[in-house]
Design an enzyme around this catalytic site. Structure first.
Site, short mmCIF file in Angstrom:
data_model
loop_
_atom_site.label_atom_id
_atom_site.label_comp_id
_atom_site.label_asym_id
_atom_site.label_seq_id
_atom_site.Cartn_x
_atom_site.Cartn_y
_atom_site.Cartn_z
N TYR A 67 0.85 -1.20 0.00
CA TYR A 67 0.00 0.00 0.00
C TYR A 67 0.88 1.23 0.00
O TYR A 67 1.78 1.36 0.82
CB TYR A 67 -0.94 0.03 1.21
CG TYR A 67 -2.37 -0.05 0.74
CD1 TYR A 67 -2.90 0.97 -0.05
CD2 TYR A 67 -3.16 -1.16 1.00
CE1 TYR A 67 -4.19 0.88 -0.55
CE2 TYR A 67 -4.44 -1.26 0.52
CZ TYR A 67 -4.96 -0.23 -0.27
OH TYR A 67 -6.22 -0.32 -0.78
N GLU A 69 -0.47 4.73 -0.83
CA GLU A 69 -1.26 5.92 -1.17
C GLU A 69 -0.40 7.16 -0.99
O GLU A 69 0.34 7.30 0.00
CB GLU A 69 -2.49 6.00 -0.26
CG GLU A 69 -3.61 5.10 -0.74
CD GLU A 69 -4.82 5.14 0.18
OE1 GLU A 69 -4.74 5.76 1.26
OE2 GLU A 69 -5.83 4.52 -0.17
N ASP A 213 -5.62 12.78 -25.91
CA ASP A 213 -5.73 11.39 -25.47
C ASP A 213 -4.94 10.55 -26.47
O ASP A 213 -5.42 10.21 -27.55
CB ASP A 213 -7.20 10.95 -25.42
CG ASP A 213 -7.35 9.52 -24.90
OD1 ASP A 213 -6.32 8.81 -24.83
OD2 ASP A 213 -8.49 9.11 -24.58
N THR A 239 -2.53 5.07 -22.52
CA THR A 239 -2.45 3.72 -21.97
C THR A 239 -1.01 3.26 -22.16
O THR A 239 -0.28 3.78 -23.01
CB THR A 239 -3.36 2.74 -22.73
OG1 THR A 239 -2.94 2.73 -24.10
CG2 THR A 239 -4.82 3.13 -22.65
N LYS A 242 -0.80 -0.50 -25.26
CA LYS A 242 -1.09 -0.59 -26.70
C LYS A 242 0.24 -0.62 -27.46
O LYS A 242 1.07 -1.44 -27.12
CB LYS A 242 -2.08 0.52 -27.10
CG LYS A 242 -3.43 0.32 -26.35
CD LYS A 242 -4.49 1.35 -26.68
CE LYS A 242 -5.74 1.09 -25.84
NZ LYS A 242 -6.78 2.12 -26.01
N ARG A 248 -0.69 -3.56 -18.76
CA ARG A 248 -2.03 -2.99 -18.93
C ARG A 248 -2.23 -1.91 -17.88
O ARG A 248 -2.40 -2.20 -16.69
CB ARG A 248 -3.09 -4.08 -18.76
CG ARG A 248 -4.54 -3.57 -18.76
CD ARG A 248 -5.51 -4.68 -19.06
NE ARG A 248 -5.16 -5.24 -20.36
CZ ARG A 248 -5.52 -4.74 -21.54
NH1 ARG A 248 -6.31 -3.69 -21.60
NH2 ARG A 248 -5.11 -5.29 -22.65
C1 PLP Z 1 -7.89 2.41 -25.19
C2 PLP Z 1 -8.31 3.83 -25.03
C3 PLP Z 1 -8.68 4.37 -23.78
C4 PLP Z 1 -8.97 3.52 -22.57
O1 PLP Z 1 -7.98 2.77 -22.09
P1 PLP Z 1 -8.33 1.63 -20.99
O2 PLP Z 1 -6.99 1.27 -20.47
O3 PLP Z 1 -9.03 0.56 -21.73
O4 PLP Z 1 -9.17 2.27 -19.96
C5 PLP Z 1 -8.94 5.72 -23.69
N1 PLP Z 1 -8.86 6.52 -24.75
C6 PLP Z 1 -8.55 6.05 -25.97
C7 PLP Z 1 -8.49 6.99 -27.12
C8 PLP Z 1 -8.29 4.68 -26.15
O5 PLP Z 1 -8.00 4.24 -27.37
#
Ligand code: PLP
Length: 432
Positions: A67, A69, A213, A239, A242, A248
């Site tokens: 933990y 935090e 994003d 993320t 990817k 993850r």
């Molecule tokens: C994959 C994705 C997310 C979300 O990611 P998670 O890890 O699945 O929550 C957010 N924004 C975009 C543009 C994505 O492609």
């Protein structure tokens, strides 16, 4: 990439598969058969990749127990000296990789990182301008089924009917009309580069925060295969699983002036304790991303995607926008008279994993869709190149146009045979 399991030379508690198999044959069986599934087919889901054994080892470690935090040096728990080192390394490597002022490596996922942006910059009911989901955006960009659309007022832009790329005139008009607090660029099915400078100037003109994003393409930025949003954006969320190829999870980088607000929004506003094993794995991944091998990998991902898009087009499976600049392409199946749903099922029966996807101005419902989305992060990790992309395009076309959702159909069997041959030559997680 080294072998599937590295044997630790020192006593190490974690990643002990034999012990798990002895205790829990059911779950260990799932782990093994999932590995066989990955090895046995072509993985073309644009948002997936295969992280290294080193990343997986950090994930399977005792850091999961801790933990912590708070942030390094200011925790709400004792005993954090060791995990502080891991988070500090992750932060330093992340800021250096992207040339950013500040990084927060605690978000549990892309969606969690995005929540922090809302938490830091918006009050409930305030306006955000983002790309619409059916045109390539994301659930967390203000759709009605997400917190982002329920609690915030989202205005959406889309793509131009002719170019099928972002309609920049519409973005500008909507920004001037609605004066949103935040303008977002990025999405899940955008094959082309985004004009970050345009968005920056527009955000300045209307007094908005500019959020990128970069969940999908941040790996390409890390490898310098495409231009970076970091110099332009106030905050970039992403993320780590990817193209980036880490665990993850999620993370964000931002300008120094927003660091305190975003840190507070991640913790304690949106999350509790950070996942220290995942943060350690992110640190390992950021180190991998700084290598020349990773940069070469991202160049190959882009070259492969361009080739795959072009060749699918030659088989009548038209790439929207005419192709791709990134790791993914979106294809319109109307010319071959197959729905996205059927295409996904036929490909799957032939050992090819891809997903149906709405195309811009799709006449079908999202559950059926007129398109498929394909990406090259996985097959490129397996070492495949341009020649293999030609083969893959042919296999997809055969399965989708002539095939059937029945795995025992002759076309499914024939394509599956060719897929097996390909993944035997370019194995995922090669056996030691
Ligand atoms: C994959 C994705 C997310 C979300 O990611 P998670 O890890 O699945 O929550 C957010 N924004 C975009 C543009 C994505 O492609």
């Amino acid at each position: 990439m080294t072998g599937p399991q590295s044997s630790a030379t020192t006593p190490f508690y974690g990643s002990d598969f034999d012990a798990l198999a002895a205790f829990d044959p059911e779950i260990s069986g799932v782990l093994l058969s999932e590995l066989e599934r990955i090895r046995g087919g072509l993985q073309l889901i644009a948002s997936e990749n295969m992280s290294s054994p080193e990343v997986l080892t950090a994930l399977g470690s005792t850091l999961s127990n801790k933990y912590a935090e708070g942030y390094p040096g200011r925790r709400y728990y004792g005993g954090c000296a060791e995990v502080d080192k891991a988070e500090q390394l992750a932060i330093e490597r992340c800021t250096s990789l992207f040339g950013a002022d500040h990084a927060n490596v605690q978000p549990h996922s892309g969606a969690s990182a995005n929540q922090a942006v809302y938490g830091a910059f918006l009050q409930p009911g305030e306006k955000i301008l983002a790309m619409s989901l059916p045109h390539g955006g994301h659930l967390t960009h203000g759709t009605k089924v997400s917190f982002s659309g329920k609690w915030f007022d989202a205005v959406h832009y889309g793509v131009d009917k002719q170019t099928e790329d972002i309609d920049y005139d519409q973005v500008a008009a909507l920004a001037r009309e609605h004066r949103p607090k935040v303008i977002c660029a990025g999405g899940s099915a955008i094959p082309r580069l985004i004009d970050f400078e345009f968005f920056r100037n527009l955000a300045d003109e209307v007094g908005a925060v500019f959020w990128v994003d970069a969940a999908h393409f941040i790996g390409l930025v890390a490898g310098k295969a495409i231009p970076s949003p970091v110099p332009y954006a106030d905050v970039v969320t992403f993320t780590t699983h990817k193209v980036l190829r880490g665990p993850r999870s999620g993370a964000l980088v931002c300008k120094a002036e927003h660091a305190a607000a975003l840190d507070k929004a991640v913790f304690p506003m949106m999350q509790g304790g950070p996942q220290m094993h995942t943060i350690a794995a992110k640190a390992v991944n950021f180190k991998e991303c700084a290598t020349p091998e990773y940069a070469q990998y991202t160049q190959a991902v882009v070259a492969n995607a361009a080739r795959l898009a072009e060749k699918l087009g030659e088989h009548g499976i038209r790439p929207t926008t005419g192709g791709t600049d990134t790791h993914l392409s979106l294809h319109d199946l109307q010319g071959v008279g197959v729905t996205g749903k059927d295409a996904e099922a036929r490909a799957d029966a032939a050992g090819i994993v891809l997903n149906k996807n709405a195309i811009p101005f799709d006449p079908q419902k999202p559950g059926i869709a007129s398109g498929i989305r394909v990406g090259t992060p996985c097959v490129t990790t397996q070492g495949m190149g341009l020649e293999q992309m030609d083969t893959i395009a042919e296999l997809i076309a055969t399965a989708v146009v002539k095939g059937d959702a029945d795995p025992e159909n002759a076309v499914s069997r024939e394509v599956r045979g060719a897929v097996t041959e390909l993944v035997t030559r370019f194995p995922a997680y090669p056996r030691a």
